[in-house]
Scaffold this active site. Structure first.
Site, PDB file in Angstrom:
ATOM      1  CD  GLU A  33     -35.857  50.627  12.601  1.00  0.00           C
ATOM      2  OE1 GLU A  33     -36.962  51.007  12.197  1.00  0.00           O
ATOM      3  OE2 GLU A  33     -34.794  51.053  12.161  1.00  0.00           O
ATOM      4  CG  HIS A  68     -26.214  52.273  11.159  1.00  0.00           C
ATOM      5  ND1 HIS A  68     -26.795  51.133  10.663  1.00  0.00           N
ATOM      6  CD2 HIS A  68     -25.828  51.982  12.442  1.00  0.00           C
ATOM      7  CE1 HIS A  68     -26.767  50.200  11.597  1.00  0.00           C
ATOM      8  NE2 HIS A  68     -26.185  50.678  12.674  1.00  0.00           N
ATOM      9  NE  ARG A 132     -32.099  65.944   6.669  1.00  0.00           N
ATOM     10  CZ  ARG A 132     -31.190  65.140   6.116  1.00  0.00           C
ATOM     11  NH1 ARG A 132     -30.612  65.468   4.955  1.00  0.00           N
ATOM     12  NH2 ARG A 132     -30.862  63.982   6.677  1.00  0.00           N
TER      13      ARG A 132
END
Length: 906
Positions: A33, A68, A132
């Site tokens: 991406e 990240h 979740r």
């Protein structure tokens, strides 16, 4: 995740991401991406009840990240205005509500910080949904007053959002901020931060903060699991700057001894002006903290040690291997990231002291090397590597691949050759260009592990009875661009070529690849259909009627050329797949039927030998098999030749003296002639490949070339029924037109017909439906057609030979021998002058008057006079026919539209 800013690093980043994903999730699928190096990371907490109701519980910001991994999260984001906040919430709800989502979820976005300014167009992009509870759910609970875990459990057991009280509401309290700081067990060596190990000796939490933790005095942190020790969460009513100060205060009160942590780093982040002002982006730590992903040997160059605690995920060298600076020795995993441990010098590996799965300590010796003077260049290093060395994993693969070859099975090959047929692999080898076959799925064996020894299965059921792959065919003549094809060959030496569980999976896979790549298929079909002996999966498959192979094969009809080759016995499921092919080539000793002798006998229909079921002297004349050949060698040659018509024009061709065409049709208009002689003289020499020669003999259908360009040809055969079109001839030509249209071949139609065959006996063959197929299919043709009237052009039959009418083809021309009318001349005279002729008593006078009227009709309808009425385009010298065909079709653009829906199997 890996950021790639230089193409040179793409391959390494891709492999590292795959490896990390495989270890973390059991799935090494990754995607690419656009990189947003500066972004605000915002996420919306949603709750759905599974009944169509989804509510947004506000956003969180998680822009403080390292590699990240989130370190600090807060809610709400202080930089959003109400319009921007609503836009994110609406997008999250719009995404999840149509799914009837049940439970908690987080919809994550990246926001371009430059679009947050007043007057700018707010820009955000979707990242992912986490379906979740998340680590940072605590800050949403702190600002909304909701117990998210309890809410999730309540909707899970069937309560709706209307049933939930949503205590405190679903929106954050005004001027209230919550901040979560993730306290990790980690330490820093130089510019490298890694997971820390040790035993917690003291642990004291701040009094005015929420702390979610598993830490306690005596806890051993060994680096095996995630390094997160505690989440320190504060709630502040006031400004965001005050909230940051409260978080710093709570961290100052936190006491953790015995294990290094990142508390100092967290405090420095929370006191930084860029954070307090809300301007921090995901690049904040990259800009303010030096982080390296490579770890090189330090200290004694002959001993490579670990700079941090980690797990060994791969050993990348072997003893005796020559290495240079930067050579990866082992790959270590720490904090969910993989780090190659590289050599800093040139040398030879003496010993590797760790294995995959080992947990290493800080300072532990990983490998020992003998250091060489100077550094190896790339060429020098390759000289030191033993290129002939075969690693154990490769050796195992080579051994398994050797087991599927014909050479590994001499007894089976001898038995096969005694039948006069080649093996599946021998046929493939003869079909494809040298060394071009890429086999897919060589390693599966029959699904019979529960009742047979694995070595027996490897030896006796290689490939589960089918060989599949991609190859080039006719590449020397047509070039690699158009020569690729998918090849499938049932192996009769394996369980009689029956269809097994993995056999179906392999077939489906190669057919799906052929469909994606839009390449032709050559399918060697031999065997006896489904296999009941695959006991490993019988309890799962049940009846076995839900396999997708037949649908997959059928879906390729009209999409790519499909060639079936039969060299032996073929029954049941194998025959069904073969019947889906555009063309079937069969050796003369083959048998083809929808059931073999055992199934026929089981159905109470009698006892037969295999040779009695569907022999070629039945399947050729009835039209099932298109080309009957003598043996395997001729079958492969026919397959290559058929495929060549769909691979483009040839550069070299020759043709006969076209003046011969002037003399091939007799001057006696009732005399028959050889239509195949006309075809052979008209097209390129040696270019005729006739299909279904033994079926529908009143018509000829053939693939031909004119000036090297491939095309289809249909023709009436005056030697059978005077060229009249019967049901079989109509079916034969109709399907052939579909075939040419599907694959973009123009068509030459040679017309010499008195019309459709009529009469009570003919009607018994369902002529109305069969004849009309020609009109329906012709009306949907997208390829050009040229019609040449050789002699008779009468009635509906002549119209059918011209795509429905003389104005439908791109060009309609006639030879001087052409004659035209709404029906045969003799019949026309009989009908038009029946009373006049009946009134003449003298037989001689009656015959003279009949011939007079016949001559008048012939004169009016002969080619030259019909052309004067513009019934068609032109009357030509037969010697000019080839020039008309080549010129007319040369200027027509190649058909490149969507393929026809399918080609009729009949």
């Amino acid at each position: 995740m890996r950021a790639v800013t230089d193409l040179a690093g793409l391959s390494e980043a891709f492999e590292r991401c795959r490896s990390e994903a495989r270890r973390a999730f059991g799935d090494d699928s990754v995607y690419v991406e656009e990189l947003m190096p500066r972004a605000k990371h915002l996420e919306v907490q949603i709750l759905g009840d599974g009944m169509g109701q989804v509510v947004s519980l506000g956003e969180r910001e998680c822009s403080i990240q390292r590699r990240h991994q989130k370190l600090v999260e807060w809610a709400p984001s202080p930089v959003l205005n109400s319009h921007q906040r609503d836009a994110l919430s609406r997008a999250a709800v719009a995404l999840m509500a149509p799914l009837e989502y049940r439970g908690l979820g987080t919809v994550e976005f990246l926001v371009d910080p430059d679009t947050l300014a007043a007057g700018a167009e707010f820009t955000f992009v979707f990242i992912e949904v986490n379906p979740r509870l998340q680590v940072e759910h605590t800050v949403t609970e702190q600002v909304t007053g909701l117990d998210l875990v309890a809410s999730q459990l309540r909707v899970a057991v069937g309560e709706s959002l209307d049933d939930l009280s949503l205590e405190g509401g679903s929106s954050p309290v005004q001027d209230t901020f919550a901040i979560q700081a993730r306290v990790n067990a980690e330490h820093t060596v130089g510019a490298v931060t890694t997971a820390a190990t040790g035993t917690v000796t003291d642990f004291v939490v701040p009094a005015e903060a929420r702390v979610d933790t598993y830490a306690r005095p005596g806890l051993v942190v060994d680096g095996t699991f995630d390094s997160l020790l505690a989440k320190v969460v504060t709630r502040t009513q006031g400004s965001f700057a005050e909230a940051a100060a409260d978080a710093v205060s709570a961290l100052s009160e936190l006491v953790i001894s015995g294990v290094d942590t990142n508390v100092d780093l967290l405090r420095s982040v929370l006191t930084h002006e860029e954070f307090i002002s809300g301007q921090a982006t995901t690049s904040f730590l990259d800009e303010h903290e030096s982080v390296s992903g490579q770890f090189e040997a330090a200290g004694d160059p002959s001993q490579v040690t670990a700079a941090f605690a980690a797990a060994v995920v791969s050993v990348d060298v072997r003893p005796g291997q020559a290495i240079g600076p930067g050579t990866a020795l082992v790959t270590l995993e720490s904090m969910k990231m993989e780090h190659p441990l590289t050599a800093g010098v040139s040398g030879t590996v003496d010993q590797v002291r760790v294995a995959v799965g080992d947990q290493v300590r800080v300072g532990q010796v990983i490998a020992e090397i003998t250091v060489h003077a100077g550094n190896y260049g790339e060429e020098e290093l390759s000289d030191q590597v033993d290129l002939d060395y075969v690693r154990p994993d490769l050796e195992e693969l080579l051994r398994r691949r050797a087991a599927v070859t014909d050479e590994a099975r001499p007894e089976a090959m001898a038995k096969r050759h005694r039948t006069g047929h080649r093996s599946a692999r021998e046929n493939i080898s003869a079909l494809v260009d040298d060394d071009s076959f890429l086999e897919f799925g060589a390693l599966p064996v029959a699904a019979q592990r529960s009742r047979r020894d694995m070595q027996d299965l490897i030896a006796r059921t290689p490939g589960d009875g089918i060989v599949t792959g991609l190859a080039k065919i006719n590449g020397a003549e047509f070039g690699s661009e158009v020569s690729e094809a998918a090849v499938l060959a049932y192996d009769y030496t394996v369980l009689a070529g029956t269809q097994g569980y993995f056999n179906h999976k392999k077939t489906d896979r190669i057919l799906s690849i052929a469909k994606q790549k839009k390449v032709p298929i050559v399918f060697f079909a031999e065997g006896g259909g489904g296999r009941p002996g695959d006991t490993d999966v019988n309890h799962v498959l049940g009846s076995g009627l839900n396999v997708t192979t037949f649908t997959m094969m059928g879906s390729l009809s009209g999409v790519v050329p499909t060639i079936g080759v039969l060299t032996g016995r073929c029954f049941a499921g194998n025959a069904a797949l073969l019947g889906c092919c555009d063309v079937i080539i069969g050796t003369r000793d083959s048998n083809l039927g929808m059931a073999g002798p055992a199934m026929i006998e089981g159905g109470g229909l009698g006892r037969f030998t295999p040779e009695e079921v569907g022999p070629m002297d039945v399947q050729g004349p009835n039209g099932v098999v298109d080309i009957v050949v003598e043996d395997d060698e001729e079958a492969v040659l026919a397959a290559q030749r058929y495929l060549s018509y769909f691979q483009g024009p040839v550069s070299q061709w020759s043709f006969s003296d076209q003046r011969r065409l002037r003399h091939l049709i007799p001057e006696n208009r009732k005399a028959i002639y050889n239509i195949r002689e006309v075809i052979d003289n008209l097209v390129d020499e040696g270019s005729v490949l006739e299909l279904r020669r033994e079926f529908g003999i009143g018509a000829v259908t053939a693939l031909v070339r004119v000036e090297g360009k491939p095309m289809g040809l249909v023709a009436n055969n005056p030697a059978h029924l005077g060229g009249a079109i019967d049901s079989e001839a109509a079916d034969k030509m109709a399907r052939f037109l579909q075939l040419c249209d599907a694959h973009g071949l123009p068509v030459v139609s040679l017309c010499d017909t008195p019309g459709f065959m009529v009469g009570p006996e003919s009607e018994g063959t369902a002529t109305v439906r069969h004849f009309s197929r020609l009109f329906v299919i012709s009306a949907h043709l997208r390829i050009p057609m040229i019609t040449v009237i050789l002699r008779k052009g009468y009635g509906l039959g002549a119209q059918a030979m011209a795509a429905g009418g003389f104005l439908e083809p791109l060009t309609t021309i006639a030879w001087p021998t052409g004659e035209f009318g709404p029906m045969g001349l003799e019949g026309a005279v009989q009908l038009a002058y029946s009373k006049e002729l009946a009134a003449i008593a003298d037989d001689g006078e009656r015959d003279r008057r009949y011939r007079q009227h016949l001559d008048e009709l012939y004169d009016a309808g002969k080619a030259i006079n019909s052309a004067m009425k513009q019934d068609f385009d032109e009357v030509i010298d037969p010697a000019e026919t080839r020039r008309w065909v080549a010129s007319t079709l040369r200027s027509f653009p190649t058909y490149e539209g969507e393929a026809t829906r399918y080609v009729d199997t009949w």
